[in-house]
Design a protein around this motif. Structure first.
Motif, mmCIF file in Angstrom:
data_model
loop_
_atom_site.group_PDB
_atom_site.id
_atom_site.type_symbol
_atom_site.label_atom_id
_atom_site.label_comp_id
_atom_site.label_asym_id
_atom_site.label_seq_id
_atom_site.Cartn_x
_atom_site.Cartn_y
_atom_site.Cartn_z
ATOM 1 N N HIS A 122 0.840 -1.208 0.000
ATOM 2 C CA HIS A 122 0.000 0.000 0.000
ATOM 3 C C HIS A 122 0.873 1.255 0.000
ATOM 4 O O HIS A 122 0.614 2.194 -0.760
ATOM 5 N N LEU A 123 1.888 1.280 0.852
ATOM 6 C CA LEU A 123 2.772 2.457 0.915
ATOM 7 C C LEU A 123 3.455 2.693 -0.430
ATOM 8 O O LEU A 123 3.538 3.820 -0.912
ATOM 9 N N VAL A 124 3.909 1.600 -1.055
ATOM 10 C CA VAL A 124 4.646 1.739 -2.320
ATOM 11 C C VAL A 124 3.708 2.139 -3.461
ATOM 12 O O VAL A 124 4.045 2.993 -4.286
ATOM 13 N N ASN A 125 2.501 1.558 -3.492
ATOM 14 C CA ASN A 125 1.590 1.811 -4.617
ATOM 15 C C ASN A 125 0.788 3.101 -4.474
ATOM 16 O O ASN A 125 0.496 3.765 -5.459
ATOM 17 N N MET A 126 0.415 3.446 -3.240
ATOM 18 C CA MET A 126 -0.556 4.526 -3.054
ATOM 19 C C MET A 126 0.000 5.755 -2.337
ATOM 20 O O MET A 126 -0.539 6.840 -2.481
ATOM 21 N N LYS A 127 1.021 5.575 -1.517
ATOM 22 C CA LYS A 127 1.387 6.686 -0.621
ATOM 23 C C LYS A 127 2.675 7.410 -0.996
ATOM 24 O O LYS A 127 2.796 8.601 -0.767
#
Length: 637
Positions: free
Chosen positions: A562-567
């Motif tokens: 999630h951190l890599v893809n969205m944040k």
């Protein structure tokens, strides 16, 4: 961020009231009204003090309940005293209004004296009022509410007319007509009295004697006022508002068999008003409210036998039930009974009603979407199974092609609210869960860039409501196939969402699932760490709580992804920097995954064309490399 850190404290301080501590002071204030009303300064000081005391109880108005009757009777004594001058009476009504504002008029209505002897004095007082006086609107508002209670007396109103020829030889108006004229007069004013007039109409028109002789004429008058008034002018807006409120209240409180003959005509008139094109939010909301109440009038008031029921309302009945076998048996019986539902015909107008509600889910204002969502839930609960499934299909196709990626954030938000309402009422059968969960998971991370900022926090909040509703609606066995996806998505929202209200909503939904489903991996451990107050501080979420949760293997990879893809490509620079620091802190939990999967994915992004992504990727590469370097030194690798 400072504000977010203070928030939890503020909330806990605000809710420490445990009783109405100023009751004696309030009694003194009311007792002194006769002495202070004459002087402007003393009068204003008394009002300000009373407002100050009452406003403290806005969030816990039930604390006033024990004292309501006492306060009300003291004020009504002043109002009924024939020696009270008009300014004193207006002041007493102002105090009454301030109490209703805090406690709500519905709680207040039954406390009004409603005996036969009250009818004439209240009508006379209303006759003396000037509907256009801006300083005394509280008096008119309270008198109309009082009259709406008195008009429930169970005697034929013709008995109060006696000899209609008065002493001077002029004909007096019958009481019934006097009350109707007052209601009509106040339905077209622009102040709060209009709301009370709508309440008066709903209680008065449904009386048996009034219904027989006046209901048709009154509805004719309302519909002609609606069709004559334009919602484009200020004056027209005021009139349309009053008429819609009156109709909405009438179709709520009237008996179905009394309202049904007029429902199709009212719906047709409403269609002609084209309220969905109005730029007035309140009119569109009242339109939604009325449309759904007309829809409920068209269908029989029976609860669908086919709906999914989890357990019983009664704890004793639940404890007696012999486990899941009894529940399954109940459901089979319910399925057999469901066939009975199909017997009656559904009127053609229902299609029009549902279509308008589905359009309302995409409205630009939240209160309109919320009203439409509740309408979808209420009406679907009265339809046969096949028709209800069509409504849910339309919702997932239109309103939740609402939930297709071309749609606006408004449509997504309305779609989520409707899904939550349907789930909460047991109208989304388990066969539909597999269609809804992917939509819900997308909505939990919905974030759309608009210019220099983004929209979507309301969508994510509504998605948390869907998760909360599902936790309460379904047996744990129904949700088992989706548990890992839902738990990861809620944890990610509770820890990494930019908005404090979304983090808190996700934390509350997670808590509900842990308590009701009991199937979330490591639910209690996570809950005690990421509770409502802990997720109030964003830095703490990203740098501390996230590391603790990433220690559970079920959540490690979804959180990193999630951190890599969205944040790291987020529009807000603060979030990008916090995300990369979080990646640094989480690296020891999954060093191999970071080195072999995440870094190779980040390197091309760090020379990409999008500035935000490039900035985040460069920082992330640095933070992860630094963390891996520290790990290598510690482990001699």
């Amino acid at each position: 961020e400072e504000g977010e850190e203070r928030e939890p404290g503020a909330i806990s301080e605000r809710n420490i009231l445990d009783s109405f501590t100023e009751s004696r002071e309030v009694a003194e204030l009311i007792g002194n009204l006769r002495g202070v009303f004459g002087e402007l300064v003393t009068r204003e000081m008394a009002v300000e003090r009373f407002i100050g005391i009452m406003d403290k109880y806005q969030e816990q108005p039930h604390l006033l309940d024990r004292h309501l009757e006492g306060m009300m009777n003291s004020l009504l004594d002043i109002i009924r005293d024939s020696g009270s001058p008009p300014p004193l009476v207006h002041l007493a009504f102002k105090f009454l209004y301030i109490i209703t504002k805090v406690r709500g008029y519905k709680r207040f209505l039954p406390l009004f004296p409603h005996e036969v002897r009250d009818l004439q004095p209240v009508l006379d007082m209303l006759a003396k009022q000037n509907p256009r006086d801006p300083d005394t609107w509280e008096t008119r508002y309270m008198l109309l509410l009082w009259l709406s209670m008195i008009c429930l007396i169970p005697f034929d109103l013709a008995r109060f007319d006696g000899n209609l020829v008065s002493m001077e030889g002029q004909a007096r108006q019958p009481t019934m007509d006097r009350i109707l004229e007052i209601a009509k007069c106040y339905l077209v004013v622009s102040d709060k009295a209009r709301d009370a007039a709508a309440v008066l109409v709903s209680k008065f028109i449904v009386r048996p004697d009034v219904r027989q002789s006046r209901m048709a004429d009154f509805l004719d008058w309302v519909l002609s006022m609606l069709s004559k008034s334009s919602s484009q002018t200020m004056e027209g807006t005021v009139i349309v508002n009053g008429m819609l409120q009156a109709l909405a209240q009438l179709f709520k409180h009237g008996k179905r068999e009394d309202c049904l003959p007029y429902a199709a005509t009212v719906l047709k008139c409403l269609d002609n008003c084209k309220l969905s094109e109005s730029n007035q939010m309140v009119l569109r909301k009242l339109g939604m409210k009325l449309v759904q109440r007309l829809g409920l009038t068209f269908v029989k008031p029976k609860v669908a036998k086919w709906r999914y029921q989890r357990g019983c309302r009664s704890l004793a009945a639940n404890l007696q039930a012999q486990g899941a076998a009894v529940q399954n048996q109940k459901r089979e019986v319910a399925a057999d009974e469901a066939d009975e539902d199909e017997e009656y015909d559904i009127p053609a107008e229902i299609e029009n009603v549902v279509e308008q509600l589905l359009i309302g889910l995409k409205d630009k204002d939240t209160i309109v979407r919320w009203s439409a969502a509740k309408g979808i839930g209420r009406i679907t609960g009265r339809l046969p199974k096949e028709l209800a499934d069509d409504v849910i299909g339309s919702l997932l196709d239109s309103s939740c092609s609402n939930i297709s990626f071309q749609e606006t954030d408004n449509a997504w938000h309305g779609g989520c609210l409707a899904l939550a309402e349907l789930g909460r009422r047991g109208l989304l059968l388990p066969s539909r869960i597999s269609d809804v969960v992917p939509v819900m998971l997308k909505a939990l991370t919905y974030d759309e860039k608009r210019g220099a900022c983004s929209v979507g926090s309301n969508v994510r909040d509504a998605a948390c409501y869907v998760c909360w509703a599902f936790a309460r609606a379904y047996e744990p066995t129904e949700l088992i196939p989706f548990i890992n996806h839902i738990s990861s998505a809620l944890v990610i929202a509770a820890v990494f969402d930019r908005d404090v209200n979304c983090r808190r909503a996700a934390s509350a939904a997670f808590q509900e699932n842990v308590g009701r489903q009991g199937t979330f991996p490591h639910g209690i451990d996570i809950l005690t760490t990421a509770d409502y107050f802990a997720v109030g501080n964003r830095v703490n979420c990203y740098l501390t709580i996230s590391v603790y949760i990433a220690g559970f293997p079920e959540y490690t990879q979804p959180m990193i992804d999630h951190l890599v893809n969205m944040k790291i490509n987020h529009w807000d620079g603060v979030i990008r920097e916090l995300s990369t620091k979080a990646l640094h802190n989480i690296t020891p939990r999954a060093p191999e995954y970071m080195a072999n999967v995440v870094l190779p994915r980040l390197l091309p992004l760090s020379v990409g064309s999008d500035l935000h992504t490039r900035h985040g990727a460069i920082l992330a590469c640095a933070e992860i490399t630094h963390a891996l370097c520290k790990l290598a030194q510690e482990n001699n690798r």
